[in-house]
Design an enzyme around this catalytic site. Sequence first.
Site, PDB file in Angstrom:
ATOM      1  N   LYS A   1       0.842  -1.202   0.000  1.00  0.00           N
ATOM      2  CA  LYS A   1       0.000   0.000   0.000  1.00  0.00           C
ATOM      3  C   LYS A   1       0.877   1.252   0.000  1.00  0.00           C
ATOM      4  O   LYS A   1       1.934   1.263   0.654  1.00  0.00           O
ATOM      5  CB  LYS A   1      -0.916  -0.030   1.227  1.00  0.00           C
ATOM      6  CG  LYS A   1      -1.987   1.052   1.255  1.00  0.00           C
ATOM      7  CD  LYS A   1      -2.900   0.872   2.467  1.00  0.00           C
ATOM      8  CE  LYS A   1      -3.963   1.960   2.554  1.00  0.00           C
ATOM      9  NZ  LYS A   1      -4.844   1.800   3.722  1.00  0.00           N
TER      10      LYS A   1
ATOM     11  N   SER B   1      -9.758   1.934   3.023  1.00  0.00           N
ATOM     12  CA  SER B   1      -8.888   2.678   2.136  1.00  0.00           C
ATOM     13  C   SER B   1      -7.901   1.819   1.352  1.00  0.00           C
ATOM     14  O   SER B   1      -7.320   2.301   0.375  1.00  0.00           O
ATOM     15  CB  SER B   1      -8.093   3.704   2.945  1.00  0.00           C
ATOM     16  OG  SER B   1      -7.227   3.053   3.862  1.00  0.00           O
TER      17      SER B   1
ATOM     18  N   SER C   1      -9.922  -0.543   7.079  1.00  0.00           N
ATOM     19  CA  SER C   1      -9.351  -0.303   5.753  1.00  0.00           C
ATOM     20  C   SER C   1      -8.709  -1.510   5.074  1.00  0.00           C
ATOM     21  O   SER C   1      -8.413  -1.450   3.882  1.00  0.00           O
ATOM     22  CB  SER C   1      -8.319   0.825   5.824  1.00  0.00           C
ATOM     23  OG  SER C   1      -8.983   2.048   5.937  1.00  0.00           O
TER      24      SER C   1
END
Lengths: 477, 92
Positions: free
Chosen positions: A73, A148, A172
């Site tokens: 990420k 997210s 997330s």
Amino acid sequence: MNLIDLRSKLDNKEIGAVELTQDYLKKIKERDAVINSYITVCEEEAIKMAEKAQAAIDAGEAKPLTGIPVSVKDNICTEGIRTTCASRMLEDFVPIYDATAVARLKAENFVMLGKTNMDEFAMGGSSQTSYFGGPKNPYNVSCVTGGSSGGAAASVAAGLCAAALGSDTGGSVRQPSAFCGVTGLKPTYGTVSRWGLIAFASSLDQIGVVANSAADTGYVLNSICGYDENDATTSKKPQGGYTSMTGGDISKLRIGVPKEFFEGTDEEVKNAVMKAAEFYRALGCEIIECSLPSLKYAVAAYYLISSAEAASNLSRFDGIKYGYRSGLGEDYNELIKNSRREGFGKEVKHRIMLGNYALCSGYYDAYYNNARRIRTQIRNEYASIFEKCDVILTPTAPTTAYEIGCQENDPVKMYTADICTVTVNIAGLPAISTTCGYDSKGMPIGMSLTGKAFDEKTIIAVCDRFERDFDRRECVL
Amino acid sequence: MFDEKLTAHMAELSKLSFTPEELTSMTKDMTDIIALMDTVCDFDPEVKPYALSAVDYEDLRADEHSGSYPAERILENAKNVKNDSFVVPKVV
């Protein structure tokens, strides 16, 4: 293919690390123009890492993740590879060090394919707040991936990596995993070092894993967990062995089902999760109806605490030391304000404004302190449930993935959609999400299993048992 | 209730600036968001606020100086650098 099989194929020379990496890079080129799961693809670096991994395999020095292609990420620092947090503010930011989680994977000679898309500074549940344009759901490209860690989940679902590192502050890792039909593990707070994870809300943030199965998430967690002297909140408890219970007998376990998590949840989601409860009951598990009465306060408490911490953490972005710097501003204050105005997106500004409001004298006790009281209460209520249950079963989200553009501009609607995940972060517990069904439009439905602190082994085993019998659909791209 | 005056004040504390149109839009959003946050205001004041305690931090390492990065590396991401320092507009 699961990671243990992939490990076996690499070790037996049925496939080479470079060949495997090239195969994934080819798929990224073919598919990611549509999915947009990566912000940065590390083509050259990935091949170099694969060559190094192959040398380790040839020397008989392979470790669990040697040669395994993983995505990271884009809020996790990677030395020499830009790390943007999906923000204009960090569009050109190139870290000078690796996050501990990445360093530990590098120590095993993993292959980093690239940095994945996300909500700006991990603030959102759709990944559509990304400065680089949001990723799309591989099951239906007109739908959101969730967030997210939407790019992480989409990259796994679309077959663009074997596993992914994400981060989970309020759901997330779990919610996008549910939306994209894959498995997402949020470990206990303190299990994985936050060193090098660009801070959003420091008391809630935790690096997690997205993969194709529960066993795979445990397999990766084994390599990244453990005490780190650079993060005082990491635990010194013995960790690892996260897949040691998979395949074992879970029939004596007691599974709690808190009724509040099903209020306001879509019927199709509710039915799929209850069907999963029946699956466990049929195995011999005891299903216990339980209650988390303070759930009604959880979303507001979560947003107050996380935004207060975010307002503080994001004050470092001033356009001076690193990050976007505005060309406007005659004096020091104007330069900072203009850099932040131009560098941050609207949702990030909402959170900073809310956080500073909650911390202002006059509002502090009514908002921030009450949120902290609710945090105590939620932790107590979880402790009470775990006196009579081993694991808690809930939906991961009240709905399945929705159409892009239908609710991202309504902050209140977005915030309330986090109801099923935020309490786990508030209490610092581990939880895993997996697919338990599909709705009438064919979109995946996620269920979550929450465990006692540092008891990842049990939730991974319980999740794995369900996955062994569940017929997961591949997405067609 | 958020009004534009309060939004402007919070923006100042947040080191943010808004155009008049943005200020109006942010005021509306913040009004809606604070209405959601008001949920917490009636919570039981007798419950002790949660705080990370010493128990959450196990055996902190000694507070000793350890290695850092050379200045040129630290300055790699800065937009304006001179003599191993960040250049900023005149403050006084």
